[in-house]
Design a protein around this motif. Structure first.
Motif, PDB file in Angstrom:
ATOM      1  N   GLU A 196       0.830  -1.208   0.000  1.00 46.78           N
ATOM      2  CA  GLU A 196       0.000   0.000   0.000  1.00 46.78           C
ATOM      3  C   GLU A 196       0.869   1.265   0.000  1.00 46.78           C
ATOM      4  O   GLU A 196       0.608   2.213  -0.749  1.00 46.78           O
ATOM      5  N   GLU A 197       1.898   1.282   0.850  1.00 50.27           N
ATOM      6  CA  GLU A 197       2.800   2.434   0.883  1.00 50.27           C
ATOM      7  C   GLU A 197       3.572   2.554  -0.429  1.00 50.27           C
ATOM      8  O   GLU A 197       3.836   3.655  -0.912  1.00 50.27           O
ATOM      9  N   THR A 198       3.930   1.412  -0.990  1.00 46.13           N
ATOM     10  CA  THR A 198       4.679   1.405  -2.248  1.00 46.13           C
ATOM     11  C   THR A 198       3.843   1.997  -3.373  1.00 46.13           C
ATOM     12  O   THR A 198       4.346   2.775  -4.190  1.00 46.13           O
ATOM     13  N   ILE A 199       2.566   1.652  -3.429  1.00 43.65           N
ATOM     14  CA  ILE A 199       1.681   2.170  -4.471  1.00 43.65           C
ATOM     15  C   ILE A 199       1.644   3.695  -4.427  1.00 43.65           C
ATOM     16  O   ILE A 199       1.672   4.362  -5.473  1.00 43.65           O
ATOM     17  N   ALA A 200       1.591   4.256  -3.229  1.00 46.04           N
ATOM     18  CA  ALA A 200       1.569   5.721  -3.102  1.00 46.04           C
ATOM     19  C   ALA A 200       2.828   6.337  -3.697  1.00 46.04           C
ATOM     20  O   ALA A 200       2.775   7.390  -4.353  1.00 46.04           O
ATOM     21  N   LYS A 201       3.973   5.673  -3.510  1.00 40.52           N
ATOM     22  CA  LYS A 201       5.222   6.189  -4.060  1.00 40.52           C
ATOM     23  C   LYS A 201       5.286   6.011  -5.573  1.00 40.52           C
ATOM     24  O   LYS A 201       5.850   6.844  -6.287  1.00 40.52           O
ATOM     25  N   ARG A 213       2.694   6.172  -7.536  1.00 37.67           N
ATOM     26  CA  ARG A 213       1.856   7.255  -8.077  1.00 37.67           C
ATOM     27  C   ARG A 213       2.668   8.542  -8.221  1.00 37.67           C
ATOM     28  O   ARG A 213       2.554   9.255  -9.216  1.00 37.67           O
ATOM     29  N   LYS A 214       3.468   8.857  -7.220  1.00 36.32           N
ATOM     30  CA  LYS A 214       4.295  10.070  -7.265  1.00 36.32           C
ATOM     31  C   LYS A 214       5.317   9.992  -8.392  1.00 36.32           C
ATOM     32  O   LYS A 214       5.560  10.974  -9.099  1.00 36.32           O
ATOM     33  N   LEU A 215       5.931   8.811  -8.560  1.00 39.89           N
ATOM     34  CA  LEU A 215       6.900   8.637  -9.637  1.00 39.89           C
ATOM     35  C   LEU A 215       6.220   8.803 -10.996  1.00 39.89           C
ATOM     36  O   LEU A 215       6.738   9.492 -11.885  1.00 39.89           O
ATOM     37  N   ASN A 216       5.062   8.181 -11.165  1.00 38.78           N
ATOM     38  CA  ASN A 216       4.315   8.322 -12.416  1.00 38.78           C
ATOM     39  C   ASN A 216       3.962   9.785 -12.683  1.00 38.78           C
ATOM     40  O   ASN A 216       4.071  10.264 -13.816  1.00 38.78           O
ATOM     41  N   SER A 245       5.551  12.306 -11.901  1.00 35.11           N
ATOM     42  CA  SER A 245       6.761  13.036 -12.288  1.00 35.11           C
ATOM     43  C   SER A 245       7.303  12.594 -13.643  1.00 35.11           C
ATOM     44  O   SER A 245       8.377  13.039 -14.048  1.00 35.11           O
ATOM     45  N   GLY A 246       6.555  11.722 -14.318  1.00 35.34           N
ATOM     46  CA  GLY A 246       6.942  11.304 -15.659  1.00 35.34           C
ATOM     47  C   GLY A 246       7.720  10.010 -15.750  1.00 35.34           C
ATOM     48  O   GLY A 246       8.194   9.638 -16.833  1.00 35.34           O
ATOM     49  N   PHE A 247       7.846   9.292 -14.635  1.00 31.46           N
ATOM     50  CA  PHE A 247       8.629   8.057 -14.632  1.00 31.46           C
ATOM     51  C   PHE A 247       7.745   6.813 -14.793  1.00 31.46           C
ATOM     52  O   PHE A 247       6.634   6.755 -14.265  1.00 31.46           O
ATOM     53  N   LEU A 248       8.266   5.849 -15.506  1.00 27.01           N
ATOM     54  CA  LEU A 248       7.719   4.500 -15.515  1.00 27.01           C
ATOM     55  C   LEU A 248       8.315   3.782 -14.306  1.00 27.01           C
ATOM     56  O   LEU A 248       9.302   4.231 -13.736  1.00 27.01           O
ATOM     57  N   VAL A 249       7.726   2.645 -13.932  1.00 28.20           N
ATOM     58  CA  VAL A 249       8.194   1.923 -12.748  1.00 28.20           C
ATOM     59  C   VAL A 249       8.202   0.429 -13.030  1.00 28.20           C
ATOM     60  O   VAL A 249       7.352  -0.076 -13.780  1.00 28.20           O
ATOM     61  N   THR A 250       9.174  -0.275 -12.453  1.00 25.22           N
ATOM     62  CA  THR A 250       9.069  -1.723 -12.369  1.00 25.22           C
ATOM     63  C   THR A 250       9.136  -2.084 -10.893  1.00 25.22           C
ATOM     64  O   THR A 250      10.024  -1.623 -10.166  1.00 25.22           O
ATOM     65  N   LEU A 251       8.155  -2.850 -10.418  1.00 22.72           N
ATOM     66  CA  LEU A 251       8.056  -3.215  -9.013  1.00 22.72           C
ATOM     67  C   LEU A 251       8.689  -4.578  -8.764  1.00 22.72           C
ATOM     68  O   LEU A 251       8.400  -5.552  -9.474  1.00 22.72           O
ATOM     69  N   ASP A 252       9.534  -4.628  -7.750  1.00 26.36           N
ATOM     70  CA  ASP A 252      10.224  -5.856  -7.378  1.00 26.36           C
ATOM     71  C   ASP A 252       9.846  -6.224  -5.953  1.00 26.36           C
ATOM     72  O   ASP A 252      10.237  -5.531  -5.004  1.00 26.36           O
ATOM     73  N   TYR A 253       9.075  -7.305  -5.806  1.00 29.84           N
ATOM     74  CA  TYR A 253       8.747  -7.808  -4.478  1.00 29.84           C
ATOM     75  C   TYR A 253       9.953  -8.579  -3.976  1.00 29.84           C
ATOM     76  O   TYR A 253      10.279  -9.646  -4.492  1.00 29.84           O
ATOM     77  N   LEU A 254      10.633  -8.041  -2.998  1.00 24.90           N
ATOM     78  CA  LEU A 254      11.930  -8.567  -2.586  1.00 24.90           C
ATOM     79  C   LEU A 254      11.851  -9.973  -1.997  1.00 24.90           C
ATOM     80  O   LEU A 254      10.930 -10.311  -1.257  1.00 24.90           O
ATOM     81  N   GLY A 255      12.870 -10.753  -2.326  1.00 23.70           N
ATOM     82  CA  GLY A 255      12.974 -12.122  -1.848  1.00 23.70           C
ATOM     83  C   GLY A 255      13.735 -12.952  -2.866  1.00 23.70           C
ATOM     84  O   GLY A 255      13.657 -12.688  -4.065  1.00 23.70           O
ATOM     85  N   GLU A 256      14.490 -13.942  -2.389  1.00 30.63           N
ATOM     86  CA  GLU A 256      15.270 -14.795  -3.287  1.00 30.63           C
ATOM     87  C   GLU A 256      15.689 -16.047  -2.540  1.00 30.63           C
ATOM     88  O   GLU A 256      15.529 -16.163  -1.330  1.00 30.63           O
ATOM     89  N   SER A 257      16.223 -17.011  -3.283  1.00 28.61           N
ATOM     90  CA  SER A 257      16.775 -18.244  -2.710  1.00 28.61           C
ATOM     91  C   SER A 257      15.793 -18.966  -1.794  1.00 28.61           C
ATOM     92  O   SER A 257      16.150 -19.419  -0.700  1.00 28.61           O
ATOM     93  N   VAL A 258      14.546 -19.078  -2.230  1.00 33.16           N
ATOM     94  CA  VAL A 258      13.517 -19.774  -1.456  1.00 33.16           C
ATOM     95  C   VAL A 258      13.797 -21.276  -1.462  1.00 33.16           C
ATOM     96  O   VAL A 258      14.112 -21.862  -2.503  1.00 33.16           O
ATOM     97  N   ARG A 292      -3.108  -2.860 -12.283  1.00 27.09           N
ATOM     98  CA  ARG A 292      -4.280  -2.676 -13.158  1.00 27.09           C
ATOM     99  C   ARG A 292      -5.360  -1.853 -12.466  1.00 27.09           C
ATOM    100  O   ARG A 292      -5.880  -0.885 -13.041  1.00 27.09           O
ATOM    101  N   LEU A 293      -5.682  -2.214 -11.235  1.00 28.34           N
ATOM    102  CA  LEU A 293      -6.767  -1.550 -10.526  1.00 28.34           C
ATOM    103  C   LEU A 293      -6.437  -0.092 -10.199  1.00 28.34           C
ATOM    104  O   LEU A 293      -7.322   0.774 -10.233  1.00 28.34           O
ATOM    105  N   GLU A 294      -5.179   0.173  -9.885  1.00 26.87           N
ATOM    106  CA  GLU A 294      -4.763   1.535  -9.531  1.00 26.87           C
ATOM    107  C   GLU A 294      -4.338   2.342 -10.762  1.00 26.87           C
ATOM    108  O   GLU A 294      -3.978   3.511 -10.640  1.00 26.87           O
ATOM    109  N   ARG A 295      -4.358   1.688 -11.930  1.00 27.77           N
ATOM    110  CA  ARG A 295      -3.991   2.337 -13.191  1.00 27.77           C
ATOM    111  C   ARG A 295      -2.597   2.956 -13.126  1.00 27.77           C
ATOM    112  O   ARG A 295      -2.371   4.092 -13.544  1.00 27.77           O
ATOM    113  N   LEU A 296      -1.671   2.173 -12.619  1.00 27.81           N
ATOM    114  CA  LEU A 296      -0.286   2.622 -12.503  1.00 27.81           C
ATOM    115  C   LEU A 296       0.467   2.338 -13.795  1.00 27.81           C
ATOM    116  O   LEU A 296       0.174   1.357 -14.491  1.00 27.81           O
TER     117      LEU A 296
END
Length: 309
Positions: free
Chosen positions: A43-48, A50-53, A55-68, A89-93
């Motif tokens: 939820e906090e990430t989505i707000a950030k 929106r701010k990046l968008n 300001s004209g930026f595209l975003v790629t979101l990385d849900y952190l985690g590895e070596s499961v 999709r729902l937030e139209r990001l």
């Protein structure tokens, strides 16, 4: 080994220490991780985003985690990433997702990993979105490429892409091979501690190979994500693209959240597509340590945060 490489090795050893990890887990974002990690919660990430968008930026979101190491944890990670695709999709990001295959069980069950990735690709395609497969350490490079090729054959270049690291000797051949498939590639330098048997030990060679790979992929007519903060490399590739009359719609610059923000803004103002790699989640420590090792000056930033009231 050069001074920078030696310092990086020392830093990786220090921050890999169990005491340092416990300290990080205790103090969390106070250590300065929030400079490089958007938030722990979506939820906090989505707000950030929106701010990046805005300001004209595209975003790629990385849900952190590895070596499961647990199949159930791999399934949980896939479910969370699926939720991220839905949220976009729902937030139209103006955003897509990046995924590490070891987070989806690549090291324990490649068949499960492929099936989880297949589900994510289906979901992304249905949402007119895109999944980028991150590249990890060299032990899984070939496996990662094999999974990508399998998914590319089932979907298309508008749905799934891959990352290639310029510090690997093998990447020249890989880019040529993937170029024949029209692959959408993000070119990075590489941030894992590797043996000189598999990577270029000198920064000048890594940089030279970076330019070679990016120019080769651009020349092949393939969409190219130029992921670097190096002004000299960026200037060289801008000049190359202009000289080859390559449309700005055929490539983009990608930069890390919290890094080189002035340069990010300059590129947007010049009319380039700029995508911010934006990690989030509670499993931020491995990602955070690589950012410190990449640029030792970041260690002083972290130490300062420990004394901020």
């Amino acid at each position: 080994m050069g001074w920078n490489a030696a310092l990086r090795t020392v830093i990786l050893a220090v921050i890999g220490n169990s005491f340092m990890r416990r300290l990080a887990e205790r103090y969390g974002m106070k250590l300065g991780a929030n400079r490089f990690v958007a938030a722990e919660a979506l939820e906090e990430t989505i707000a950030k985003v929106r701010k990046l968008n805005a300001s004209g930026f595209l975003v790629t979101l990385d849900y952190l985690g590895e070596s499961v190491k647990d199949p159930e944890l791999a399934k949980e990670a896939a479910a969370t990433i699926g939720h991220v695709i839905d949220a976009i999709r729902l937030e139209r990001l103006n955003a897509n997702v990046s995924v590490k295959l070891t987070q989806l069980g690549l090291s324990i069950d490649p068949v499960l990993c492929v099936e989880l990735m297949r589900q994510l690709c289906r979901q992304a395609k249905a949402s007119n979105n895109f999944v980028r497969i991150d590249m990890e350490d060299s032990k899984v490079t070939q496996l990662t490429i094999d999974v990508f090729k399998q998914l590319l054959a089932e979907f298309d270049t508008k749905t799934v892409g891959l990352v290639i690291q310029s510090y690997l000797y093998r990447s020249d051949t890989d880019v040529d091979d993937l170029g024949l498939l029209g692959a959408n590639l993000r070119i990075v330098k590489g941030a894992y501690h590797e043996s000189v048997q598999v990577v270029f030990p000198r920064k000048t060679d890594v940089d030279r190979n970076y330019l070679k790979l990016a120019k080769s992929h651009l020349s092949n007519g393939c969409y190219t994500a130029i992921a670097t903060h190096d002004r000299a490399i960026i200037a060289d590739l801008k000049e190359f693209a202009d000289g080859m009359k390559i449309s700005k719609l055929r490539y983009e610059f990608q930069m890390l959240y919290g890094v080189a923000e002035q340069l990010q803004q300059e590129l947007v103002e010049e009319g380039y597509r700029v995508r911010i790699y934006t990690p989030f989640g509670k499993q931020w420590y491995p990602y955070f340590t690589r950012r410190i090792a990449e640029r030792p000056a970041n260690m002083w930033f972290v130490l300062r945060q420990l004394f901020v009231k």
